[in-house]
Design an enzyme around this catalytic site. Structure first.
Site, PDB file in Angstrom:
ATOM      1  N   TYR A 157     -41.451 109.231  38.011  1.00  0.00           N
ATOM      2  CA  TYR A 157     -40.550 109.355  39.173  1.00  0.00           C
ATOM      3  C   TYR A 157     -40.989 110.529  40.052  1.00  0.00           C
ATOM      4  CZ  TYR A 157     -36.234 108.324  41.667  1.00  0.00           C
ATOM      5  OH  TYR A 157     -35.315 107.969  42.634  1.00  0.00           O
ATOM      6  N   LYS A 164     -34.830 113.723  45.267  1.00  0.00           N
ATOM      7  CA  LYS A 164     -33.424 113.380  44.943  1.00  0.00           C
ATOM      8  C   LYS A 164     -32.627 114.651  44.623  1.00  0.00           C
ATOM      9  CE  LYS A 164     -33.460 108.828  45.274  1.00  0.00           C
ATOM     10  NZ  LYS A 164     -32.988 108.224  46.532  1.00  0.00           N
TER      11      LYS A 164
HETATM   12  P1  NAP Z   1     -35.291  98.860  48.665  1.00  0.00           P
HETATM   13  O1  NAP Z   1     -34.620  97.560  48.691  1.00  0.00           O
HETATM   14  O2  NAP Z   1     -36.793  98.878  48.725  1.00  0.00           O
HETATM   15  O3  NAP Z   1     -34.684  99.787  49.806  1.00  0.00           O
HETATM   16  C1  NAP Z   1     -35.310 100.977  50.253  1.00  0.00           C
HETATM   17  C2  NAP Z   1     -35.120 101.016  51.734  1.00  0.00           C
HETATM   18  O4  NAP Z   1     -35.617 102.244  52.314  1.00  0.00           O
HETATM   19  C3  NAP Z   1     -35.884  99.885  52.432  1.00  0.00           C
HETATM   20  O5  NAP Z   1     -35.022  99.196  53.302  1.00  0.00           O
HETATM   21  C4  NAP Z   1     -36.947 100.649  53.196  1.00  0.00           C
HETATM   22  O6  NAP Z   1     -37.438 100.001  54.327  1.00  0.00           O
HETATM   23  C5  NAP Z   1     -36.179 101.894  53.550  1.00  0.00           C
HETATM   24  N1  NAP Z   1     -37.067 102.906  54.130  1.00  0.00           N
HETATM   25  C6  NAP Z   1     -38.164 103.481  53.581  1.00  0.00           C
HETATM   26  N2  NAP Z   1     -38.724 104.329  54.459  1.00  0.00           N
HETATM   27  C7  NAP Z   1     -37.943 104.303  55.584  1.00  0.00           C
HETATM   28  C8  NAP Z   1     -37.983 104.966  56.842  1.00  0.00           C
HETATM   29  N3  NAP Z   1     -38.945 105.857  57.146  1.00  0.00           N
HETATM   30  N4  NAP Z   1     -37.014 104.695  57.748  1.00  0.00           N
HETATM   31  C9  NAP Z   1     -36.050 103.803  57.482  1.00  0.00           C
HETATM   32  N5  NAP Z   1     -35.965 103.134  56.313  1.00  0.00           N
HETATM   33  C10 NAP Z   1     -36.899 103.393  55.377  1.00  0.00           C
HETATM   34  O7  NAP Z   1     -34.941  99.680  47.332  1.00  0.00           O
HETATM   35  P2  NAP Z   1     -33.576 100.158  46.674  1.00  0.00           P
HETATM   36  O8  NAP Z   1     -33.905 100.356  45.237  1.00  0.00           O
HETATM   37  O9  NAP Z   1     -32.450  99.288  47.071  1.00  0.00           O
HETATM   38  O10 NAP Z   1     -33.392 101.618  47.296  1.00  0.00           O
HETATM   39  C11 NAP Z   1     -32.223 102.057  47.987  1.00  0.00           C
HETATM   40  C12 NAP Z   1     -31.878 103.474  47.561  1.00  0.00           C
HETATM   41  O11 NAP Z   1     -31.411 103.449  46.212  1.00  0.00           O
HETATM   42  C13 NAP Z   1     -33.045 104.466  47.590  1.00  0.00           C
HETATM   43  O12 NAP Z   1     -32.581 105.715  48.024  1.00  0.00           O
HETATM   44  C14 NAP Z   1     -33.436 104.543  46.128  1.00  0.00           C
HETATM   45  O13 NAP Z   1     -34.112 105.742  45.806  1.00  0.00           O
HETATM   46  C15 NAP Z   1     -32.066 104.478  45.500  1.00  0.00           C
HETATM   47  N6  NAP Z   1     -32.025 104.153  44.069  1.00  0.00           N
HETATM   48  C16 NAP Z   1     -32.689 103.073  43.597  1.00  0.00           C
HETATM   49  C17 NAP Z   1     -32.642 102.799  42.224  1.00  0.00           C
HETATM   50  C18 NAP Z   1     -33.371 101.609  41.663  1.00  0.00           C
HETATM   51  O14 NAP Z   1     -33.622 101.598  40.444  1.00  0.00           O
HETATM   52  N7  NAP Z   1     -33.711 100.624  42.433  1.00  0.00           N
HETATM   53  C19 NAP Z   1     -31.903 103.621  41.369  1.00  0.00           C
HETATM   54  C20 NAP Z   1     -31.227 104.717  41.893  1.00  0.00           C
HETATM   55  C21 NAP Z   1     -31.295 104.973  43.246  1.00  0.00           C
HETATM   56  P3  NAP Z   1     -38.964  99.430  54.235  1.00  0.00           P
HETATM   57  O15 NAP Z   1     -38.952  98.363  53.202  1.00  0.00           O
HETATM   58  O16 NAP Z   1     -39.223  98.987  55.622  1.00  0.00           O
HETATM   59  O17 NAP Z   1     -39.849 100.586  53.842  1.00  0.00           O
END
Ligand code: NAP
Length: 256
Positions: A157, A164
């Site tokens: 990570y 984070k």
């Molecule tokens: P996801 O579907 O890939 O979503 C991540 C989003 O961030 C995408 O829409 C991406 O857009 C956007 N993004 C990245 N760079 C950007 C920028 N410069 N400007 C605007 N948007 C941007 O993944 P997710 O897992 O749902 O992630 C959502 C949040 O949850 C994140 O903060 C992640 O760290 C957090 N989270 C995830 C998990 C997990 O296991 N999945 C666990 C805990 C927390 P693009 O695709 O265009 O880059």
């Protein structure tokens, strides 16, 4: 029950990439609770994928917003002003780090990789809060997404964990700055979920298997469960909660 606790409330959701995104799970809960929603996307390719989802929940608008662009962030809030003349909540589900920084050792993170991960994944929350606050004249609620790697060293990570930690600290400072205006700021620390971003993390499979084995609930969590927690946090039901990191991880974080 949350019922229609968000009926007529206006909220922005940032970070829907596809129907596996945590932001999409949150969107479904907010929509069920009666909220009016506006969305952002990052690039043309994403717009094609996100637009049908936005239509599914009768979204009021969909605009481009790369959070590293001050111009696009300003334009987003210009749209909010024009369409709604105010804002009740904002959900920030955005993170990014270079792939090479999500494998190997944290110690090898480059300066550029470190700054990029922090700019997109942590600073963007502060920037969005600063722009959103003047629109929240009757108070409001802001929610972001974190992960346990912000407080523990989770192999792979790496720089995202450090970002984070910055994000979670930002939540506390933002809650402090905005509380007097009736604006609450909280984070959900979600357990691992198989999304586009998660697949970029080396060792995600092992992290997930460990959760299924050790979490009190003996399973991972769903985007719907995270969505319900987010709908609660932005609703008046959570009116006494701010500066909080709420774990939605099947209890994994309490295990030894
Ligand atoms: P996801 O579907 O890939 O979503 C991540 C989003 O961030 C995408 O829409 C991406 O857009 C956007 N993004 C990245 N760079 C950007 C920028 N410069 N400007 C605007 N948007 C941007 O993944 P997710 O897992 O749902 O992630 C959502 C949040 O949850 C994140 O903060 C992640 O760290 C957090 N989270 C995830 C998990 C997990 O296991 N999945 C666990 C805990 C927390 P693009 O695709 O265009 O880059």
């Amino acid at each position: 029950m949350i019922g229609d606790a968000l009926r007529g409330r206006r909220g922005l959701v940032l970070g829907v990439a596809n129907d596996r995104s945590i932001a999409w799970g949150i969107t479904k809960s907010l929509h069920r609770a009666g909220a009016r929603l506006g969305f952002t996307y990052q690039g043309e390719r994403l717009e094609r994928r996100v637009r049908p989802l936005v239509e599914e929940v009768d979204g009021d608008f969909l605009v481009q917003c790369d959070v590293t662009s001050s111009g696009e962030v300003s334009a987003l809030f210009e749209t909010v002003r024009e369409k709604w003349d105010g804002l009740d909540f904002l959900v920030h589900c955005i993170a990014f780090a270079n792939k090479e920084d999500l494998e190997g050792k944290f110690i090898d993170t480059s300066r550029e990789g470190f700054l990029l991960a922090h700019d997109v994944s942590a600073y963007s929350l502060t920037h969005l809060c600063r722009e959103a606050a003047p629109l929240m004249s009757d108070g409001g609620s802001i929610v972001t997404l974190s992960y346990l790697g912000g407080t523990r060293a989770v192999p792979g990570y790496n720089v995202m964990g450090v970002a984070k930690a910055s994000l979670e600290s930002s939540v506390r400072y933002l809650a402090h700055d905005l509380g007097g205006r009736g604006i609450r700021v909280n984070a959900i620390s979600a357990g691992p979920i198989n999304t586009l971003s998660a697949r970029g993390i080396a060792g995600f499979g092992e992290i997930f298997a460990e959760v299924e084995k050790r979490a009190p609930l003996k399973r991972g969590v769903t985007i719907e469960e995270v969505g319900n927690a987010a709908a609660f946090l932005v609703s008046p039901l959570a009116s006494g909660i701010t500066g909080e990191i709420l774990f939605v991880d099947g209890g994994y974080n309490v295990t030894g």
